[in-house]
Structures are given as structure tokens and as C-alpha cells.
Scaffold this motif. Structure first.
Motif, mmCIF file in Angstrom:
data_model
loop_
_atom_site.group_PDB
_atom_site.id
_atom_site.type_symbol
_atom_site.label_atom_id
_atom_site.label_comp_id
_atom_site.label_asym_id
_atom_site.label_seq_id
_atom_site.Cartn_x
_atom_site.Cartn_y
_atom_site.Cartn_z
ATOM 1 N N GLU A 152 160.791 -133.243 -107.661
ATOM 2 C CA GLU A 152 161.374 -134.526 -107.256
ATOM 3 C C GLU A 152 160.981 -135.659 -108.198
ATOM 4 N N PHE A 153 159.719 -135.667 -108.639
ATOM 5 C CA PHE A 153 159.231 -136.776 -109.467
ATOM 6 C C PHE A 153 159.197 -136.445 -110.961
ATOM 7 N N ALA A 154 159.804 -135.323 -111.354
ATOM 8 C CA ALA A 154 159.703 -134.830 -112.740
ATOM 9 C C ALA A 154 160.140 -135.857 -113.776
ATOM 10 N N ASN A 155 161.182 -136.617 -113.507
ATOM 11 C CA ASN A 155 161.716 -137.559 -114.494
ATOM 12 C C ASN A 155 161.455 -139.009 -114.110
ATOM 13 N N THR A 156 160.337 -139.232 -113.439
ATOM 14 C CA THR A 156 159.979 -140.587 -113.027
ATOM 15 C C THR A 156 158.613 -140.946 -113.607
ATOM 16 N N LYS A 157 158.213 -142.192 -113.401
ATOM 17 C CA LYS A 157 156.908 -142.628 -113.904
ATOM 18 C C LYS A 157 155.750 -141.994 -113.138
ATOM 19 N N TYR A 158 156.052 -141.342 -112.027
ATOM 20 C CA TYR A 158 155.016 -140.694 -111.222
ATOM 21 C C TYR A 158 154.807 -139.222 -111.603
ATOM 22 N N ALA A 159 155.551 -138.746 -112.589
ATOM 23 C CA ALA A 159 155.497 -137.320 -112.935
ATOM 24 C C ALA A 159 154.085 -136.853 -113.271
ATOM 25 N N VAL A 160 153.306 -137.729 -113.909
ATOM 26 C CA VAL A 160 151.952 -137.361 -114.327
ATOM 27 C C VAL A 160 151.053 -137.040 -113.136
ATOM 28 N N HIS A 161 151.391 -137.519 -111.957
ATOM 29 C CA HIS A 161 150.575 -137.288 -110.770
ATOM 30 C C HIS A 161 150.942 -136.001 -110.034
ATOM 31 N N PHE A 162 152.013 -135.360 -110.453
ATOM 32 C CA PHE A 162 152.477 -134.153 -109.764
ATOM 33 C C PHE A 162 152.615 -133.015 -110.771
ATOM 34 N N LYS A 163 151.484 -132.468 -111.130
ATOM 35 C CA LYS A 163 151.441 -131.415 -112.148
ATOM 36 C C LYS A 163 151.662 -130.043 -111.528
ATOM 37 N N GLN A 164 151.861 -129.067 -112.409
ATOM 38 C CA GLN A 164 152.026 -127.695 -111.947
ATOM 39 C C GLN A 164 150.780 -127.261 -111.163
ATOM 40 N N PRO A 165 150.915 -126.956 -109.873
ATOM 41 C CA PRO A 165 149.724 -126.564 -109.097
ATOM 42 C C PRO A 165 149.225 -125.178 -109.498
#
Length: 393
Positions: free
Chosen positions: A140-153
Motif C-alpha cells: 500500500e505504501f510502496a510508492n509513498t513517502k512512508y515506504a521506508v517505514h514498511f520494509k520487507q518483513p
């Protein structure tokens, strides 16, 4: 059939617990703040297997800074104690609630070792649902400024295992040491008393504790084997050997850690282990090929090493390090440099070569004031090898 019905019921219970708790947290924090640890190591161990002894080493290997979350300690909070004091059981929902809220603390963002979870089938299903939810957030956040907070678990299942006999022996040994320690503290008045647990002094209780581990914790973690990266560590050997087993299991995991797109981009490059596997065989092949196909150049390089380089290396036999600057035109041939490195490698040396281009003034034009230079190549050869031991006495 009854077993399947029970399983379906547990999955349904897990779905209810996870969905309600997730909605509750999302409402409180906002979806963009549902930032669970990127890496989670679900650690289980037989009683006496050395979880406490090895946890810090596991964190070091995986570069996890945060202290581990120990469920037994987490469930001793005032909130949980009040729940138990009121005659209520600490059920799966309460356990998952307090755990999720703890994991959302920013100190666990890059990774956490989770000691004592999951312990029930419902908790097993919850942990799978959490993983799926983290993947969904990442997409969901892959192409947003929040992408860095949602890495591959990355989820690891790690079990430190000893058999029942060894477990009981270690628990009894620990009990004897604690009793002796506490005796010294009471007699001297110095030091702190350690907890004397009944399971460390009663063999039947120690055996029962092992049985609970096998039937609950072990089975719960084992059921996740098909979903996450699984590591079964033999904890019977001495500590150094157990650490070596942990290191070999978890040292290199790039295919597990990297974003799939990053991994695909890097995959054409070989792993260091792939290069070194047949390094000696490939070296022998190259040297033989030099002798057969480029004999003249090959023998010139050998002569250069023997006559000009080895006399400089030999005085450095104690340190095992030599730095040689040489200008020989023979090395301007790229193949000659490859030969030189391979020859040293075959003889047990580690050689590297840097080429430095220098401008050397030749004459000064008094009319124009220009300095005319010639270019000179300096080959700096760094040689390392096992130096001699100096014995004293």
C-alpha cells in the motif's frame, strides 16, 4: 474430524482477535503508524537449552539493537497482575494485545527477538495474520513517502534444542548453583539473592516443564516451519560450538532480507562463496593454461618475481607484509599482472597490485615557460603471508 473442527475454531478465534485488535490499533494510531518490527526472531528453547545465554549472541549476529521481548516478563506488568488478581485468565487476546502494543514501540523498528511467543495454536494463526498485514501495508505504501517505514518483513523461527535427559540435568545443575550462591550471600551479607525455582530442584517438576515445552511451545513454533525461515539449533555441545551453529544458520541471508526487486537486480553477481568454492581448481587451470598458451610471458613473470620481488619480500618474513614499488615494463601487459597474482596465490601469498601514474618533469622550456613531463607507471605490489612466530625464552 473432531481435530479438524477444533483447528477451524482456533483459526476463527484468531481471526476475531486479530481483526478487532488491528482495527483498535489502527483507529488509535493511524494506518501509516502501524510500524511493526522489520525482522522478528521467534525464539523457543527447551528448559536449560541456553536461551538466556545465547539471546545476546543471536541479536549480535542479526544486528538487532533492542532488548528481547520476554513474554513472561511482559505478562507480569501491573495491568496483567490486576487481571489475574481479579480471577481472570490471561487469554490469547490479552497476550496478543499487550505484545502488539509493545512491538509498535519505535525501539523495535529494525528487529526484535521474541522469547515465549507463540505458545498456542491461536497465537500461531495470529502471527501469520500479522505477517500478511505487514505485506499488505508494504504494498500500500510502496510508492509513498512512508515506504521506508514498511520494509520487507523477515520472520525467523529459532529453536534451541536439548533432549529431556540433558534438560533435566541442566535444570538441576542450575538449581544447585543458585542454592550455593544464595547460601554464600546469606552468610556474607554481600551480593544479591537469586530466585530459587521449584523446577530447578525437583526432577518431576523439571520433567513436567520439559513436557510442556515439547507439547506447547515446540509444537507451536514447529507448525510455522512451512511459512517462515526455520532454524533448529543443537544446544547440546559446548557454548562456542552452539554459537558457531547459530552463526552458520543466520550469517548470510540476503535472499531473505532484501526487497525482491533489489535481490533480482543483484542476482547476476556471484556470491563470495560461489567464487571460493572452486577457487583452487580454477587457479590450477589458469596456471597450466599460462604454461601451455603463454609460456614466454609466463616465464618472464616468474623470473621477475624470483629476481626482483622475492629479495624484497624475504626480509619481511617475520611481519608477513611487504609493499614493493616496481616500474618494470613487463607489467604493462594486463595478462602479466594476472599471472603475477596467480603465481603468488599458488605459493601461499596474498598479492594485490595498484597502478599509479606519475608525471616526471624532463625539461623546462624557457621560451614558453612550460614544463614537459613524461608519464611513469609505478606498480605497487602489496604482499601478505603468514609471518614467522617469534619465541621468547
Amino acid at each position: 474430524m473432531p481435530e479438524q473442527q477444533t483447528s477451524d475454531l482456533e483459526v476463527k478465534d484468531a481471526q476475531v482477535i486479530f481483526s478487532s485488535l488491528w482495527q483498535e490499533l489502527e483507529h488509535e494510531l493511524g494506518r501509516k503508524n502501524m510500524r511493526f518490527p522489520k525482522e522478528m526472531i521467534l525464539l523457543g528453547g527447551a528448559p536449560g537449552a541456553g536461551k538466556g545465554t545465547n539471546t545476546d549472541y543471536i541479536r549480535k549476529v542479526r544486528d538487532i539493537v533492542a532488548e528481547p521481548i520476554v513474554m513472561s516478563s511482559l505478562l507480569n506488568t501491573p495491568e496483567m497482575e490486576a487481571l489475574k488478581a481479579g480471577g481472570n485468565m490471561v487469554g490469547d487476546r490479552e497476550v496478543v494485545n499487550i505484545l502488539f502494543r509493545e512491538m509498535l514501540n519505535s525501539r523495535y523498528r529494525e528487529g526484535v527477538v521474541l522469547d515465549g511467543f507463540p505458545r498456542t495454536k491461536v497465537q500461531v494463526e495470529v502471527i501469520k495474520m500479522l505477517y500478511d498485514a505487514m505485506i499488505e501495508l508494504r504494498t500500500e505504501f510502496a510508492n509513498t513517502k512512508y515506504a521506508v517505514h514498511f520494509k520487507q518483513p523477515i520472520y525467523h523461527i529459532m529453536i534451541l534444542f536439548v533432549d529431556e535427559k540433558e534438560s533435566i540435568n541442566r535444570q538441576m545443575h542450575r538449581g544447585r548453583e543458585i542454592i550455593e550462591h544464595n547460601k554464600r550471600v546469606r552468610e556474607s551479607g554481600k551480593g544479591e539473592l537469586l530466585e530459587e525455582r521449584p523446577t530447578d530442584t525437583d526432577e518431576n517438576l523439571a520433567r513436567n516443564r520439559y513436557t510442556i515445552f515439547k507439547e506447547k511451545t515446540y509444537d507451536a513454533l514447529l507448525s510455522l516451519k512451512q511459512f517462515f525461515h526455520y532454524h533448529l539449533i543443537d544446544a547440546h555441545p559446548p557454548l562456542d560450538e552452539v554459537k558457531a551453529n547459530i552463526l552458520s544458520e543466520m550469517e548470510y541471508q540476503s535472499s531473505l532480507e532484501l526487497d525482491p526487486r533489489t535481490y533480482d537486480a543483484l542476482s547476476p553477481l556471484p556470491l563470495a562463496s560461489d567464487i571460493t568454492t572452486h577457487a583452487r581448481r580454477d587457479l590450477v587451470y589458469r596456471l597450466d593454461r599460462y604454461e601451455i598458451g603463454n609460456q614466454d610471458l609466463f616465464h618472464k613473470v616468474i623470473a621477475l618475481i624470483e629476481n626482483k620481488i622475492m629479495p624484497i619480500i624475504k626480509p619481511h618474513a617475520i611481519s608477513g607484509r611487504a609493499l614493493i614499488n616496481i616500474e618494470d615494463a613487463l607489467l604493462s601487459e594486463p595478462l602479466a599482472l594476472s599471472m603475477l597474482i596467480d603465481i603468488f596465490s599458488e605459493r601461499g601469498f596474498f598479492a594485490s597490485v595498484d597502478v599509479h601514474l606519475l608525471e616526471v618533469p624532463e625539461h623546462f622550456d624557457v621560451t614558453t615557460g612550460k614544463i614537459h613531463c613524461r608519464h611513469k607507471k609505478i606498480y605497487r605490489i602489496n604482499i601478505r603471508f603468514k609471518g614467522s612466530e617469534i619465541r621468547i625464552g
